[in-house]
Design a protein around this motif. Structure first.
Motif, PDB file in Angstrom:
ATOM      1  N   TYR A 155      27.517  50.350  70.162  1.00  0.00           N
ATOM      2  CA  TYR A 155      28.796  51.048  70.053  1.00  0.00           C
ATOM      3  C   TYR A 155      28.765  52.261  69.129  1.00  0.00           C
ATOM      4  O   TYR A 155      29.786  52.914  68.941  1.00  0.00           O
ATOM      5  CB  TYR A 155      29.874  50.056  69.590  1.00  0.00           C
ATOM      6  N   VAL A 156      27.611  52.589  68.561  1.00  0.00           N
ATOM      7  CA  VAL A 156      27.532  53.706  67.620  1.00  0.00           C
ATOM      8  C   VAL A 156      27.978  55.036  68.239  1.00  0.00           C
ATOM      9  O   VAL A 156      28.778  55.761  67.629  1.00  0.00           O
ATOM     10  CB  VAL A 156      26.132  53.800  66.976  1.00  0.00           C
ATOM     11  N   PRO A 157      27.513  55.415  69.431  1.00  0.00           N
ATOM     12  CA  PRO A 157      28.001  56.691  70.002  1.00  0.00           C
ATOM     13  C   PRO A 157      29.530  56.708  70.166  1.00  0.00           C
ATOM     14  O   PRO A 157      30.180  57.726  69.892  1.00  0.00           O
ATOM     15  CB  PRO A 157      27.291  56.779  71.357  1.00  0.00           C
ATOM     16  N   PHE A 158      30.100  55.585  70.590  1.00  0.00           N
ATOM     17  CA  PHE A 158      31.553  55.480  70.737  1.00  0.00           C
ATOM     18  C   PHE A 158      32.237  55.616  69.376  1.00  0.00           C
ATOM     19  O   PHE A 158      33.225  56.345  69.229  1.00  0.00           O
ATOM     20  CB  PHE A 158      31.895  54.139  71.403  1.00  0.00           C
ATOM     21  N   ALA A 159      31.707  54.934  68.364  1.00  0.00           N
ATOM     22  CA  ALA A 159      32.289  54.993  67.017  1.00  0.00           C
ATOM     23  C   ALA A 159      32.227  56.408  66.460  1.00  0.00           C
ATOM     24  O   ALA A 159      33.188  56.892  65.858  1.00  0.00           O
ATOM     25  CB  ALA A 159      31.565  54.020  66.094  1.00  0.00           C
ATOM     26  N   LYS A 160      31.101  57.086  66.660  1.00  0.00           N
ATOM     27  CA  LYS A 160      30.976  58.465  66.182  1.00  0.00           C
ATOM     28  C   LYS A 160      31.974  59.381  66.883  1.00  0.00           C
ATOM     29  O   LYS A 160      32.581  60.250  66.250  1.00  0.00           O
ATOM     30  CB  LYS A 160      29.549  58.975  66.399  1.00  0.00           C
ATOM     31  N   ALA A 161      32.157  59.176  68.172  1.00  0.00           N
ATOM     32  CA  ALA A 161      33.122  59.987  68.914  1.00  0.00           C
ATOM     33  C   ALA A 161      34.540  59.734  68.393  1.00  0.00           C
ATOM     34  O   ALA A 161      35.314  60.685  68.196  1.00  0.00           O
ATOM     35  CB  ALA A 161      33.034  59.689  70.407  1.00  0.00           C
ATOM     36  N   LEU A 162      34.890  58.483  68.164  1.00  0.00           N
ATOM     37  CA  LEU A 162      36.217  58.168  67.610  1.00  0.00           C
ATOM     38  C   LEU A 162      36.412  58.820  66.249  1.00  0.00           C
ATOM     39  O   LEU A 162      37.461  59.396  65.964  1.00  0.00           O
ATOM     40  CB  LEU A 162      36.380  56.652  67.451  1.00  0.00           C
ATOM     41  N   TYR A 163      35.403  58.682  65.423  1.00  0.00           N
ATOM     42  CA  TYR A 163      35.476  59.273  64.079  1.00  0.00           C
ATOM     43  C   TYR A 163      35.676  60.784  64.169  1.00  0.00           C
ATOM     44  O   TYR A 163      36.528  61.360  63.488  1.00  0.00           O
ATOM     45  CB  TYR A 163      34.198  58.922  63.315  1.00  0.00           C
ATOM     46  N   PHE A 164      34.927  61.417  65.025  1.00  0.00           N
ATOM     47  CA  PHE A 164      35.038  62.867  65.206  1.00  0.00           C
ATOM     48  C   PHE A 164      36.414  63.247  65.754  1.00  0.00           C
ATOM     49  O   PHE A 164      37.049  64.181  65.270  1.00  0.00           O
ATOM     50  CB  PHE A 164      33.929  63.358  66.139  1.00  0.00           C
ATOM     51  N   LEU A 165      36.880  62.517  66.760  1.00  0.00           N
ATOM     52  CA  LEU A 165      38.148  62.849  67.412  1.00  0.00           C
ATOM     53  C   LEU A 165      39.373  62.551  66.551  1.00  0.00           C
ATOM     54  O   LEU A 165      40.463  63.031  66.837  1.00  0.00           O
ATOM     55  CB  LEU A 165      38.249  62.140  68.763  1.00  0.00           C
TER      56      LEU A 165
END
Length: 166
Positions: free
Chosen positions: A60-70
């Motif tokens: 889930y790291v790519p998803f978490a990074k995207a959420l954090y960025f967004l």
């Protein structure tokens, strides 16, 4: 999201003892200890991801990074493993914390009910009570999050979007 921005987003890995079982927690963003951070910049909201099986947070790291960025890097995004599904490498220290004094032994921690209690025990010992939560579950993680709400209705969930803007 630009790939160089993904690389710029910090992800901190911890292995902790929760309910007596090794647990991997990945923390996206600069906040690793929400209890002891008394700074003005301490977030008021935590995005908490509960994985599907087999319960490995790294997926889930790519998803978490995207959420954090967004979310404009304003809120931490944490991902927790299922109890006992991820073991710490031999060179990695397993952190222990003072457990919740009201915590009881988690029976059948590897079963579904135990996994639900494991997540609640983590929140009680690692996240301040006043911090708002956004629970995101994938597959069995969705079921676990719903059961968490039944067992602990006092969890401070973020209200629906329309109410959050008030």
């Amino acid at each position: 999201m630009d790939s160089e921005l993904k690389e710029d987003i910090p992800v901190h890995e911890e292995f902790i003892l929760c309910g007596g079982v090794e647990t991997q927690v990945l923390k996206c963003g600069p906040w690793t200890d929400l209890f002891n951070d008394q700074s003005v910049n301490r977030p008021k909201l935590l995005i908490f991801i509960l994985p599907g099986n087999p319960g490995f947070p790294t997926f889930y790291v790519p998803f978490a990074k995207a959420l954090y960025f967004l979310t404009n890097r304003r809120f931490p995004v944490w991902i927790i493993s299922h109890a006992g599904h991820a073991l710490a490498p031999k060179d990695k220290k397993v952190l222990t914390t003072s457990e919740d004094p009201n915590a009881q032994e988690i029976k059948d921690i590897y079963g579904l009910s135990g996994q639900i209690e494991h997540k609640l025990a983590f929140l009680r010992t690692h996240v301040p009570k006043e911090m708002k939560l956004v629970l995101i579950g994938h597959s069995i993680g969705s079921y676990i999050s719903l059961q968490m709400l039944k067992r602990a209705p006092e969890l401070p969930l973020m209200p629906p979007t329309s109410e959050a803007k008030k």
